[in-house]
Design a protein around this motif. Structure first.
Motif, PDB file in Angstrom:
ATOM      1  N   PHE A  40      89.916  28.188  46.853  1.00  0.00           N
ATOM      2  CA  PHE A  40      90.258  27.472  48.090  1.00  0.00           C
ATOM      3  C   PHE A  40      89.025  26.792  48.686  1.00  0.00           C
ATOM      4  CE2 PHE A  40      93.455  30.972  48.056  1.00  0.00           C
ATOM      5  CZ  PHE A  40      94.563  30.180  47.866  1.00  0.00           C
ATOM      6  N   HIS A  41      87.905  27.496  48.575  1.00  0.00           N
ATOM      7  CA  HIS A  41      86.674  26.896  49.108  1.00  0.00           C
ATOM      8  C   HIS A  41      86.307  25.626  48.351  1.00  0.00           C
ATOM      9  CE1 HIS A  41      85.778  29.872  52.065  1.00  0.00           C
ATOM     10  NE2 HIS A  41      85.668  30.880  51.207  1.00  0.00           N
ATOM     11  N   ARG A  42      86.684  25.582  47.102  1.00  0.00           N
ATOM     12  CA  ARG A  42      86.282  24.416  46.297  1.00  0.00           C
ATOM     13  C   ARG A  42      87.201  23.211  46.493  1.00  0.00           C
ATOM     14  NH1 ARG A  42      84.926  27.002  40.375  1.00  0.00           N
ATOM     15  NH2 ARG A  42      83.275  28.414  41.028  1.00  0.00           N
ATOM     16  N   THR A  43      88.315  23.369  47.190  1.00  0.00           N
ATOM     17  CA  THR A  43      89.229  22.219  47.367  1.00  0.00           C
ATOM     18  C   THR A  43      88.624  21.221  48.329  1.00  0.00           C
ATOM     19  OG1 THR A  43      90.358  23.359  49.140  1.00  0.00           O
ATOM     20  CG2 THR A  43      91.305  23.576  46.948  1.00  0.00           C
ATOM     21  N   ASP A  44      89.132  19.976  48.213  1.00  0.00           N
ATOM     22  CA  ASP A  44      88.617  18.871  49.028  1.00  0.00           C
ATOM     23  C   ASP A  44      89.038  19.055  50.488  1.00  0.00           C
ATOM     24  OD1 ASP A  44      87.844  16.547  50.130  1.00  0.00           O
ATOM     25  OD2 ASP A  44      88.867  15.231  48.686  1.00  0.00           O
ATOM     26  N   LEU A  47      91.729  16.901  52.254  1.00  0.00           N
ATOM     27  CA  LEU A  47      93.159  17.071  52.053  1.00  0.00           C
ATOM     28  C   LEU A  47      93.858  17.514  53.323  1.00  0.00           C
ATOM     29  CD1 LEU A  47      93.236  18.740  48.556  1.00  0.00           C
ATOM     30  CD2 LEU A  47      94.101  16.500  49.184  1.00  0.00           C
ATOM     31  N   GLN A  48      93.184  18.341  54.080  1.00  0.00           N
ATOM     32  CA  GLN A  48      93.798  18.847  55.311  1.00  0.00           C
ATOM     33  C   GLN A  48      94.044  17.711  56.294  1.00  0.00           C
ATOM     34  OE1 GLN A  48      94.838  21.883  56.179  1.00  0.00           O
ATOM     35  NE2 GLN A  48      94.361  22.807  54.218  1.00  0.00           N
ATOM     36  N   ARG A  51      96.739  15.490  55.116  1.00  0.00           N
ATOM     37  CA  ARG A  51      98.036  16.119  55.298  1.00  0.00           C
ATOM     38  C   ARG A  51      98.502  15.957  56.741  1.00  0.00           C
ATOM     39  NH1 ARG A  51      99.702  20.543  57.524  1.00  0.00           N
ATOM     40  NH2 ARG A  51      97.592  21.195  58.002  1.00  0.00           N
ATOM     41  N   ARG A  54      99.536  12.366  57.410  1.00  0.00           N
ATOM     42  CA  ARG A  54     100.836  12.080  56.821  1.00  0.00           C
ATOM     43  C   ARG A  54     101.943  12.801  57.564  1.00  0.00           C
ATOM     44  NH1 ARG A  54     100.032  13.727  51.908  1.00  0.00           N
ATOM     45  NH2 ARG A  54     101.553  15.387  51.733  1.00  0.00           N
ATOM     46  N   ARG A 687      97.209  14.479  43.587  1.00  0.00           N
ATOM     47  CA  ARG A 687      95.848  14.302  44.076  1.00  0.00           C
ATOM     48  C   ARG A 687      95.388  12.907  43.713  1.00  0.00           C
ATOM     49  NH1 ARG A 687      90.409  15.525  43.201  1.00  0.00           N
ATOM     50  NH2 ARG A 687      89.425  16.526  45.003  1.00  0.00           N
TER      51      ARG A 687
END
Lengths: 713, 296
Positions: A40-44, A47-48, A51, A54, A687
């Motif tokens: 989870f730490h490695r996700t961009d 994105l939040q 999200r 959107r 993605r």
């Protein structure tokens, strides 16, 4: 805007449902224990935020979808300002109709006049208003003869009838003043606003030069100009530019010339006829040819038979534009006037004969009478003379006496006074009253006659003796004997005749309302040759009737303007018509009505009575027209300008404006588009970087790994 | 050998299915007993290697008389020495191994089944085995045993294993490398939830010491697929760290990171010469062990 199914509008708050649900749902955050957070730490982190963006877009799309669907179901109809017709909202309409002279010209593409087109369209507009709508009519030129009655009411028939009564005028209107009157109607009857529809040809003379005062513009009032296109003139247009009354007092039975000045303002050579008619049914006609941009003056003969107020009207026939062709003149004819000669008949030479050949006023309406100096005041009070003839000898005995003051009062009240040497008696010496403005010198005799010169050829005194070329047709006057006049420089006595300016023989000047004539020569053949000359009769008439501005040329107004009367009396001014629009108006001197057409009137202010003449406005046939979409008179006040092609197309525009535009289909289409957007936003996202970068998929796939095995041990 | 239902992690049905399955090693092993596996030294085992001429001093019984009868030459037959294997099963008992999301059991339970099966296979083919448990360090290291009797304490020990501590795979593997003597087989059963470079350094240490290393990378299907949706406050099992995430939103990114991680681990193992087997806890243990036996 109207809604055929209004209950759907009450459901509009449902549009907020998605956001309410979202806010309620987003609070439900679940708990979960997981083996590690390293992936989870490695996700961009973007994105939040993507999200969330959107998510909000999705919410907005859903709200919009609900709102558009409800609005479509409500069957909305919007009344668009189609064709410049501001008929939406709170209906209160004032039609401002240009009834100036230029509107009598034919409209482009129509056999009707511009005014007829404007009236038809305005009546159609008023007739199309809702039952509760307020309507009113204002004319560009206030026309008291019509009595439109500037008001607003829900009685559209009354308004339409008032519009139907509008007639063309011969005036130049004041667009700013008319607009102010229209705005005033809104202040009185519809403070919430409405629309002013102006039907006009937008003539520069009316809408160019003045600017409306922004403070008189009412908020919420739409202003729409309906321009009636003017057909360009291609032939002569002769307008009456001026009408000039005789410059003297008018007496019954005498012929007088009324000058009419005409100007050709059209592009072609004019061959027109000038018609005239007076109150004694004397009619006349003269033909005249006038080159483009040239003026000509014709004289119309008038001969009043009796004392009193008279009129004469003139009009031009044969040109292409009629509204500027009219003029009328009012004048006053006095009773047969007595001329009081102080002294014996023999003292005045042939002057009495020149004033009245038969002594009874038969040809000149002047009746000479003789009296002694001590009888003068009593005789004059009994029958006010038009002229008092006094010898220098008697005048030299007046200074400082009561008769002196009375005589001055007589002149200043309008009487004429002639001072002349006596043919019989010699001067007694001494000085005449100083207010006379001159003194005679000692008599001088010449062994041979000397010619006298006309000294001030431009003086109005000589007007009746001036020929068409402007020269004074007096002839050569020879003097044998004279008493040169010493003129007081402060008294403004104008030299008229003399041996140069060093030896003035005849002078005249205004004293109050009257005129003082000073003569240094007697009207006798032993003094000069005047009694033997024909112009002498005319000269005597000029002296008797006054050399200054005639009293009856009080005012010649241009139609469309109000009279500027000066009244010292507290009594109201009363204006009565002699010819033209019927008028019997009484009111304060500062509030006289506008004269919409040519005519002749009498004005009574207290005991004073005068004449008023009105001619048509010569601007109506010559002024240009405003092009483009802005009316200079409106300044920064918002307004629209549309073209009034014809009554039929105007009616079609009106029908469109009334019917409005059905919004069902556009709203439905927008709802479908919003639905498509909502669906697109709601699709699961890939993605972004993967597809764009074309990155190679790793050799090992977690999905593949997940498919390994399948059964429990 | 084992009675039905006695051992939790080696039930009879599983033992029956494992019977006949063997485990081989790629490298030559050190062994104290003659067994199935090659020794680095030549000896008198049964696997023929080559012939050489007889030299005085050689035992007479090693002359191949059949060759002498055909060729009239005295030759000695040389055989590859075959020894038994010392197999050490390293079981990760760190707290992350207690995770279970959609699998039938926790990762530790599955790993225990796997360890029991592996040890049973080793004893069954005559090798000796030992169970080593670790988290951040070696927690327990049983003595080597080559008999089913000796296996029983380790099977019992598996039943008492709990995942309670934070783990450090690299440190534990370094410690294991120090404590496991000679060339032996090492079976590492772990979820390897650590920086891959660190975990691989531990594996590399074992391989460098001559161990034949097999890595069973045990992961739950929930970790492999993240099959849930919604907004979650996620708490890490080992560190107790918390984080709020929308699972549906980040799933793609998560799986991408997971793929990269698994690829790095797999490549790293391959590079150092260790066998790598990714294990989904949904997979039957027998199939997983069969995969290991089929690789040789």
């Amino acid at each position: 805007m109207t809604a055929a199914a209004a209950p759907f509008l009450y459901l509009l708050p449902l549009a907020a449902a998605p956001i309410v649900f979202h806010l309620l749902m987003r609070r439900r955050q679940k708990q979960m224990v997981f083996s590690t957070l390293m992936f989870f730490h490695r996700t961009d982190p973007k994105l939040q935020s993507r999200r969330k963006l959107r998510e909000w877009l999705l919410l907005a799309a859903r709200m919009l979808l609900i709102a558009l669907t409800l609005l479509a179901l409500a069957r909305l109809t919007v009344k668009m300002p189609s064709g410049g017709l501001a008929l939406g909202g709170n209906q209160a309409v004032v039609v401002l109709i240009d009834n100036s002279g230029s509107m009598t010209a034919p409209a482009v593409g129509s056999a009707r006049t511009k005014l007829q087109a404007a009236i038809d369209s305005a009546r159609t507009l008023v007739g199309s208003l809702d039952a509760k709508a307020l309507a009113g009519a204002v004319m560009l030129v206030d026309d008291p003869a019509i009595g439109v009655g500037e008001t607003m009411s829900a009685d559209k028939k009354a308004t339409a009838d008032a519009i139907d009564r509008i007639r063309p005028t011969e005036s130049t209107g004041d667009g700013v003043a008319a607009m102010a009157r229209a705005m005033d109607l809104f202040e009185r009857f519809s403070p919430s606003g409405g629309a002013i529809h102006v039907f006009t040809d937008l003539q520069e003379a009316e809408w160019m030069h003045r600017r409306i005062d922004p403070t008189c513009v009412r908020p919420g009032v739409d202003i729409v100009f309906h321009r009636v296109i003017t057909k360009a003139l291609d032939s002569a247009n002769v307008s009456v530019c001026d009408i000039q009354a005789p410059r003297r007092r008018i007496l019954p039975g005498q012929p007088y010339l009324v000058n009419v000045v005409m100007r050709n303002q059209g592009p072609g050579r004019a061959a027109v006829r000038l018609n005239s008619e007076d109150d004694q049914r004397h009619v006349g006609a003269q033909t005249v040819e006038i080159e483009p941009a040239q003026e000509k003056t014709l004289s119309v003969l008038v001969r009043p038979e009796a004392a009193g107020y008279h009129w004469v009207k003139v009009w031009v026939e044969g040109d292409s534009f009629q509204a500027d062709n009219h003029a009328a003149l009012a004048y006053f004819c006095q009773e047969k006037a007595p001329v009081l000669l102080v002294g014996g008949r023999e003292e005045f030479g042939v002057l009495p004969v020149a004033l009245s050949p038969h002594g009874d006023g038969r040809y000149t309406s002047l009746v000479p009478a003789y009296c002694r100096l001590d009888e003068l005041q009593a005789r004059a009070d009994k029958a006010k003379p038009i002229l008092i003839v006094l010898t220098w000898r008697d005048a030299q005995g007046l200074a400082g006496g009561g008769l002196d003051a009375w005589l001055r009062q007589y002149v200043e009240a309008g009487g004429n006074l002639l001072l002349t040497p006596s043919t019989q008696a010699k001067p007694i010496g001494g000085s005449a009253p100083a207010w006379l403005g001159g003194q005679p010198a000692a008599a001088q005799e010449f062994p041979t006659s000397v010619p006298l010169q006309v000294l001030d050829k431009s003086s109005p005194f000589w007007s009746d003796l001036r020929g068409p070329d402007g020269r004074v047709r007096l002839g050569t006057v020879y003097a044998r004997r004279l008493q040169a006049l010493r003129l007081d420089s402060n008294a403004e006595r104008k030299p008229l005749l003399g041996l140069g300016y060093a030896k003035v023989v005849l002078a005249a000047g205004m004293q109050g309302k009257g005129t003082v004539f000073l003569s240094g020569t007697a009207f006798d053949r032993n003094w000069n040759s005047l009694p033997q000359m024909k112009p002498f009769v005319a000269l005597a008439q000029i002296i008797a009737l006054g050399g200054g501005p005639p009293a009856q040329s009080d005012a010649v107004l241009v139609a469309g303007t109000a009279a500027r009367l000066r009244s010292t009396s507290q009594d109201p001014v009363r204006i009565l018509s002699l010819v033209g629009d019927p008028m019997d108006w009484a009111g304060p001197a500062g509030r006289t009505p506008v004269f919409a057409r040519s005519g002749a009137f009498t004005v009574q202010a207290g005991v004073d009575r005068s004449c008023l003449s009105v001619r048509s406005s010569d601007q109506e046939g010559s002024s240009g027209f405003i092009q483009g979409g802005a009316v200079p008179a409106m300044g920064s006040t918002p307004h629209r300008v549309s073209t009034l092609a014809d009554a039929e197309s105007f009616q079609a525009d009106l029908a469109l404006a009334r019917a409005g535009v059905e919004l069902y289909l556009p709203l439905l289409l927008m709802a479908l588009m919003t639905l498509a957007v909502e669906g697109w936003l709601g699709l699961p996202r890939r993605r972004e970087g993967d597809a764009a970068s074309g990155k190679v998929v790793p050799r090992f796939s977690a999905d593949q790994a997940a498919q390994e095995g399948g059964r429990r041990p | 050998m084992a009675e039905e239902g006695v051992y939790r992690y080696l039930p009879t049905r599983m033992a029956d299915r494992l019977r006949g399955m063997g485990v081989a090693v790629r490298k030559q092993m050190d062994g104290s007993m003659q067994g199935l596996h090659r020794s680095p030294a030549f000896g008198s085992s049964v696997e023929f290697a080559e012939y050489r001429g007889y030299v005085p001093g050689d035992p007479i019984r090693r002359i191949d008389w059949a060759v002498y009868a055909r060729t009239d030459r005295y030759v000695i037959r040389q055989f590859q020495e075959e020894v038994n294997i010392r197999a050490y099963v390293l079981l990760d008992i760190s707290r992350s191994m207690s995770y279970r999301q959609s699998g039938p059991m926790t990762k530790l339970e599955y790993a225990s089944f796997l360890a029991a099966g592996m040890m049973y296979l080793m004893v069954q083919q005559g090798d000796s085995t030992s169970l080593v448990t670790f988290d951040a360090d070696i927690r327990d290291m049983h003595d080597l045993t080559g008999s089913f009797t000796g296996l029983k304490p380790m099977l019992r020990a598996l039943e008492g294993v709990t995942a309670e501590r934070e783990g450090d795979i690299e440190a534990a593997l370094h410690a294991a490398a120090e404590r496991i003597p000679g060339k032996a087989m090492v079976v590492l059963i772990s979820d390897l939830l650590q920086d891959p470079r660190q975990a691989l350094r531990g594996v590399q240490h074992l391989v460098h010491d001559g161990k034949d290393v097999t890595v069973f990378h045990v992961l739950d299907p929930g970790e492999l697929r993240l099959p849930i949706d919604g907004l979650y406050e996620v708490e890490a099992l080992e560190t107790r760290e918390k984080m709020v995430v929308d699972i549906g939103e980040i799933r793609e990114a998560y799986l991408r990171q997971l793929r990269e991680y698994l690829d790095e681990v797999r490549t790293g193992c391959s590079n150092v010469g260790a066998d790598y087997i990714l294990v989904n806890t949904n997979t039957e243990v027998h199939d997983t062990l069969h995969k290991r036996s089929a690789t040789r």
